[in-house]
Motif scaffolding. Structure first.
Motif, PDB file in Angstrom:
ATOM      1  N   SER A  40       0.802  -1.228   0.000  1.00  0.00           N
ATOM      2  CA  SER A  40       0.000   0.000   0.000  1.00  0.00           C
ATOM      3  C   SER A  40       0.830   1.271   0.000  1.00  0.00           C
ATOM      4  CB  SER A  40      -0.947   0.018   1.199  1.00  0.00           C
ATOM      5  OG  SER A  40      -1.915  -0.992   1.057  1.00  0.00           O
ATOM      6  N   ASP A  41       2.133   1.167   0.277  1.00  0.00           N
ATOM      7  CA  ASP A  41       2.986   2.354   0.196  1.00  0.00           C
ATOM      8  C   ASP A  41       2.966   2.925  -1.226  1.00  0.00           C
ATOM      9  OD1 ASP A  41       3.604   1.995   2.852  1.00  0.00           O
ATOM     10  OD2 ASP A  41       5.640   1.258   2.492  1.00  0.00           O
ATOM     11  N   MET A  42       2.739   2.049  -2.199  1.00  0.00           N
ATOM     12  CA  MET A  42       2.681   2.523  -3.583  1.00  0.00           C
ATOM     13  C   MET A  42       1.386   3.287  -3.862  1.00  0.00           C
ATOM     14  SD  MET A  42       4.443  -0.570  -5.745  1.00  0.00           S
ATOM     15  CE  MET A  42       3.568  -1.926  -4.974  1.00  0.00           C
ATOM     16  N   GLY A  43       0.400   3.159  -2.976  1.00  0.00           N
ATOM     17  CA  GLY A  43      -0.863   3.879  -3.121  1.00  0.00           C
ATOM     18  C   GLY A  43      -0.975   5.058  -2.179  1.00  0.00           C
ATOM     19  N   SER A  44       0.117   5.402  -1.514  1.00  0.00           N
ATOM     20  CA  SER A  44       0.144   6.483  -0.537  1.00  0.00           C
ATOM     21  C   SER A  44      -0.193   7.840  -1.161  1.00  0.00           C
ATOM     22  CB  SER A  44       1.540   6.555   0.093  1.00  0.00           C
ATOM     23  OG  SER A  44       1.694   7.724   0.864  1.00  0.00           O
ATOM     24  N   LEU A  45      -0.810   8.685  -0.359  1.00  0.00           N
ATOM     25  CA  LEU A  45      -1.097  10.055  -0.802  1.00  0.00           C
ATOM     26  C   LEU A  45       0.177  10.812  -1.145  1.00  0.00           C
ATOM     27  CD1 LEU A  45      -3.885  11.030   1.760  1.00  0.00           C
ATOM     28  CD2 LEU A  45      -4.174  10.577  -0.690  1.00  0.00           C
ATOM     29  N   LYS A  46       1.311  10.371  -0.599  1.00  0.00           N
ATOM     30  CA  LYS A  46       2.600  11.027  -0.847  1.00  0.00           C
ATOM     31  C   LYS A  46       3.205  10.604  -2.192  1.00  0.00           C
ATOM     32  CE  LYS A  46       3.369  10.796   4.072  1.00  0.00           C
ATOM     33  NZ  LYS A  46       3.975   9.989   5.113  1.00  0.00           N
ATOM     34  N   ASN A  47       2.656   9.563  -2.802  1.00  0.00           N
ATOM     35  CA  ASN A  47       3.206   9.033  -4.047  1.00  0.00           C
ATOM     36  C   ASN A  47       2.444   9.607  -5.246  1.00  0.00           C
ATOM     37  OD1 ASN A  47       4.324   7.540  -6.104  1.00  0.00           O
ATOM     38  ND2 ASN A  47       3.545   5.574  -5.397  1.00  0.00           N
ATOM     39  N   PRO A  48       3.128  10.325  -6.144  1.00  0.00           N
ATOM     40  CA  PRO A  48       2.427  10.874  -7.319  1.00  0.00           C
ATOM     41  C   PRO A  48       1.870   9.788  -8.242  1.00  0.00           C
ATOM     42  CG  PRO A  48       4.793  11.295  -7.441  1.00  0.00           C
ATOM     43  CD  PRO A  48       4.537  10.687  -6.102  1.00  0.00           C
ATOM     44  N   ASN A  49       2.415   8.561  -8.180  1.00  0.00           N
ATOM     45  CA  ASN A  49       1.928   7.448  -8.994  1.00  0.00           C
ATOM     46  C   ASN A  49       0.891   6.599  -8.260  1.00  0.00           C
ATOM     47  OD1 ASN A  49       3.524   7.998 -11.232  1.00  0.00           O
ATOM     48  ND2 ASN A  49       5.232   6.781 -10.461  1.00  0.00           N
ATOM     49  N   ARG A  50       0.334   7.104  -7.182  1.00  0.00           N
ATOM     50  CA  ARG A  50      -0.580   6.306  -6.342  1.00  0.00           C
ATOM     51  C   ARG A  50      -1.776   5.758  -7.118  1.00  0.00           C
ATOM     52  NH1 ARG A  50      -1.041  11.512  -4.575  1.00  0.00           N
ATOM     53  NH2 ARG A  50      -3.000  12.528  -5.089  1.00  0.00           N
ATOM     54  N   TRP A  51      -2.224   6.487  -8.111  1.00  0.00           N
ATOM     55  CA  TRP A  51      -3.400   6.063  -8.866  1.00  0.00           C
ATOM     56  C   TRP A  51      -3.168   4.730  -9.570  1.00  0.00           C
ATOM     57  CZ3 TRP A  51      -2.955   5.500 -14.117  1.00  0.00           C
ATOM     58  CH2 TRP A  51      -1.805   6.068 -14.702  1.00  0.00           C
ATOM     59  N   LEU A  52      -1.909   4.403  -9.917  1.00  0.00           N
ATOM     60  CA  LEU A  52      -1.621   3.119 -10.558  1.00  0.00           C
ATOM     61  C   LEU A  52      -1.932   1.962  -9.618  1.00  0.00           C
ATOM     62  CD1 LEU A  52       1.765   3.848 -12.351  1.00  0.00           C
ATOM     63  CD2 LEU A  52      -0.426   3.329 -13.432  1.00  0.00           C
ATOM     64  N   PHE A  53      -1.409   2.039  -8.400  1.00  0.00           N
ATOM     65  CA  PHE A  53      -1.636   0.961  -7.440  1.00  0.00           C
ATOM     66  C   PHE A  53      -3.102   0.906  -7.018  1.00  0.00           C
ATOM     67  CE2 PHE A  53      -1.933  -0.645  -3.082  1.00  0.00           C
ATOM     68  CZ  PHE A  53      -1.417  -1.920  -3.254  1.00  0.00           C
ATOM     69  N   ASN A  54      -3.637   2.053  -6.639  1.00  0.00           N
ATOM     70  CA  ASN A  54      -5.024   2.079  -6.160  1.00  0.00           C
ATOM     71  C   ASN A  54      -5.999   1.675  -7.263  1.00  0.00           C
ATOM     72  OD1 ASN A  54      -4.155   2.856  -3.616  1.00  0.00           O
ATOM     73  ND2 ASN A  54      -4.274   5.021  -4.106  1.00  0.00           N
ATOM     74  N   GLY A  55      -5.757   2.154  -8.471  1.00  0.00           N
ATOM     75  CA  GLY A  55      -6.599   1.772  -9.601  1.00  0.00           C
ATOM     76  C   GLY A  55      -6.498   0.287  -9.910  1.00  0.00           C
ATOM     77  N   PHE A  56      -5.274  -0.246  -9.822  1.00  0.00           N
ATOM     78  CA  PHE A  56      -5.088  -1.674 -10.060  1.00  0.00           C
ATOM     79  C   PHE A  56      -5.853  -2.498  -9.030  1.00  0.00           C
ATOM     80  CE2 PHE A  56      -2.570  -5.527  -9.011  1.00  0.00           C
ATOM     81  CZ  PHE A  56      -2.961  -6.277 -10.103  1.00  0.00           C
ATOM     82  N   LEU A  57      -5.775  -2.120  -7.751  1.00  0.00           N
ATOM     83  CA  LEU A  57      -6.514  -2.855  -6.714  1.00  0.00           C
ATOM     84  C   LEU A  57      -8.012  -2.841  -6.971  1.00  0.00           C
ATOM     85  CD1 LEU A  57      -5.059  -2.159  -3.150  1.00  0.00           C
ATOM     86  CD2 LEU A  57      -4.936  -4.224  -4.525  1.00  0.00           C
ATOM     87  N   MET A  58      -8.537  -1.675  -7.323  1.00  0.00           N
ATOM     88  CA  MET A  58      -9.982  -1.578  -7.570  1.00  0.00           C
ATOM     89  C   MET A  58     -10.379  -2.395  -8.809  1.00  0.00           C
ATOM     90  SD  MET A  58     -10.873   2.345  -6.449  1.00  0.00           S
ATOM     91  CE  MET A  58      -9.524   3.137  -7.269  1.00  0.00           C
ATOM     92  N   PHE A  59      -9.556  -2.332  -9.865  1.00  0.00           N
ATOM     93  CA  PHE A  59      -9.807  -3.130 -11.062  1.00  0.00           C
ATOM     94  C   PHE A  59      -9.766  -4.616 -10.731  1.00  0.00           C
ATOM     95  CE2 PHE A  59      -7.777  -5.609 -14.461  1.00  0.00           C
ATOM     96  CZ  PHE A  59      -8.758  -5.538 -15.438  1.00  0.00           C
ATOM     97  N   PHE A  60      -8.727  -5.035 -10.009  1.00  0.00           N
ATOM     98  CA  PHE A  60      -8.564  -6.445  -9.676  1.00  0.00           C
ATOM     99  C   PHE A  60      -9.727  -6.955  -8.821  1.00  0.00           C
ATOM    100  CE2 PHE A  60      -7.027 -10.103  -7.359  1.00  0.00           C
ATOM    101  CZ  PHE A  60      -6.432 -10.845  -8.375  1.00  0.00           C
ATOM    102  N   ALA A  61     -10.124  -6.174  -7.816  1.00  0.00           N
ATOM    103  CA  ALA A  61     -11.248  -6.576  -6.959  1.00  0.00           C
ATOM    104  C   ALA A  61     -12.529  -6.705  -7.773  1.00  0.00           C
ATOM    105  CB  ALA A  61     -11.429  -5.575  -5.820  1.00  0.00           C
ATOM    106  N   THR A  62     -12.729  -5.806  -8.726  1.00  0.00           N
ATOM    107  CA  THR A  62     -13.925  -5.842  -9.566  1.00  0.00           C
ATOM    108  C   THR A  62     -13.944  -7.086 -10.446  1.00  0.00           C
ATOM    109  OG1 THR A  62     -14.010  -3.424  -9.568  1.00  0.00           O
ATOM    110  CG2 THR A  62     -15.250  -4.565 -11.292  1.00  0.00           C
ATOM    111  N   ILE A  63     -12.820  -7.398 -11.066  1.00  0.00           N
ATOM    112  CA  ILE A  63     -12.725  -8.581 -11.927  1.00  0.00           C
ATOM    113  C   ILE A  63     -12.894  -9.860 -11.092  1.00  0.00           C
ATOM    114  CG2 ILE A  63     -11.127  -9.923 -13.378  1.00  0.00           C
ATOM    115  CD1 ILE A  63     -12.314  -7.472 -14.762  1.00  0.00           C
ATOM    116  N   ALA A  64     -12.243  -9.904  -9.931  1.00  0.00           N
ATOM    117  CA  ALA A  64     -12.317 -11.096  -9.075  1.00  0.00           C
ATOM    118  C   ALA A  64     -13.718 -11.302  -8.507  1.00  0.00           C
ATOM    119  CB  ALA A  64     -11.299 -10.987  -7.942  1.00  0.00           C
ATOM    120  N   MET A  65     -14.517 -10.247  -8.492  1.00  0.00           N
ATOM    121  CA  MET A  65     -15.878 -10.363  -7.966  1.00  0.00           C
ATOM    122  C   MET A  65     -16.722 -11.308  -8.822  1.00  0.00           C
ATOM    123  SD  MET A  65     -17.793  -9.474  -5.450  1.00  0.00           S
ATOM    124  CE  MET A  65     -17.205  -7.975  -4.679  1.00  0.00           C
TER     125      MET A  65
END
Length: 182
Positions: A40-65
């Motif tokens: 989750s450090d890759m999704g931190s508010l301090k990370n300018p690339n956070r949207w990649l990790f957070n978006g990937f998690l949301m995409f993955f959870a949606t597909i796995a559903m």
């Protein structure tokens, strides 16, 4: 195409999607260390690339559903759909926000509990399936030990141990769903 078959193919592809997605996110965050960081450090508010990790998690959870809901419909899951909602919320709430940690913990607890419960259920007809229950408990306590004993500075390795086991379960679930008649 039969929905069980579609869910089966998705379940079987989840490890590939996870590895490719995580590799891409890690490549975009060269500072990341498996031993010193949490995923989750890759999704931190301090990370300018956070949207990649957070978006990937949301995409993955949606597909796995999709396979998760079909497993629920067929009596092969009880808690996994809810676990995936919490995985989705891990992506919604970066680690600095108060809902992040409870969401992450609930994802692992519910997913591993679901595997233990369904493994015990399936073990009644084929005793080898009891191993899913046993390994689910072993994985949970291994993760706890690694975190509490501070074997690593970060949480990524315990997280990946849990994630790998959950992905293995989805592969098994994929084979189970494929064998169901429409």
């Amino acid at each position: 195409m039969d929905i069980n078959r579609l869910a089966s193919y998705i379940a079987l592809s989840l490890p590939i999607i996870f590895v490719i997605g995580l590799a891409f996110v890690i490549h975009s965050n060269p500072w990341f260390s498996f031993t010193n960081n949490a995923l989750s450090d890759m999704g931190s508010l301090k990370n300018p690339n956070r949207w990649l990790f957070n978006g990937f998690l949301m995409f993955f959870a949606t597909i796995a559903m999709i396979p998760s809901l079909m497993a629920f419909k067929n009596g092969l899951s009880y808690l996994m759909p809810l676990a995936l909602v919490f995985l989705f919320l891990v992506g919604v709430f970066p680690e600095e926000l108060p809902y992040h940690t409870p969401s992450a913990v609930l994802f692992y607890v519910l997913a591993l509990a679901d595997i233990a419960i369904v493994g015990a259920k399936l073990g009644r007809s084929n005793p080898i399936n009891y191993l899913w229950s046993v390994f689910s408990i072993v994985v949970f306590f291994t993760m706890l030990y690694l975190i509490k004993a501070r074997v690593f500075r970060g949480l990524a390795i315990p997280e990946l141990i849990g994630a790998s086991f959950i992905l293995a379960w989805f592969v098994y679930l994929g084979f189970l769903l494929k064998g169901l008649k429409p």
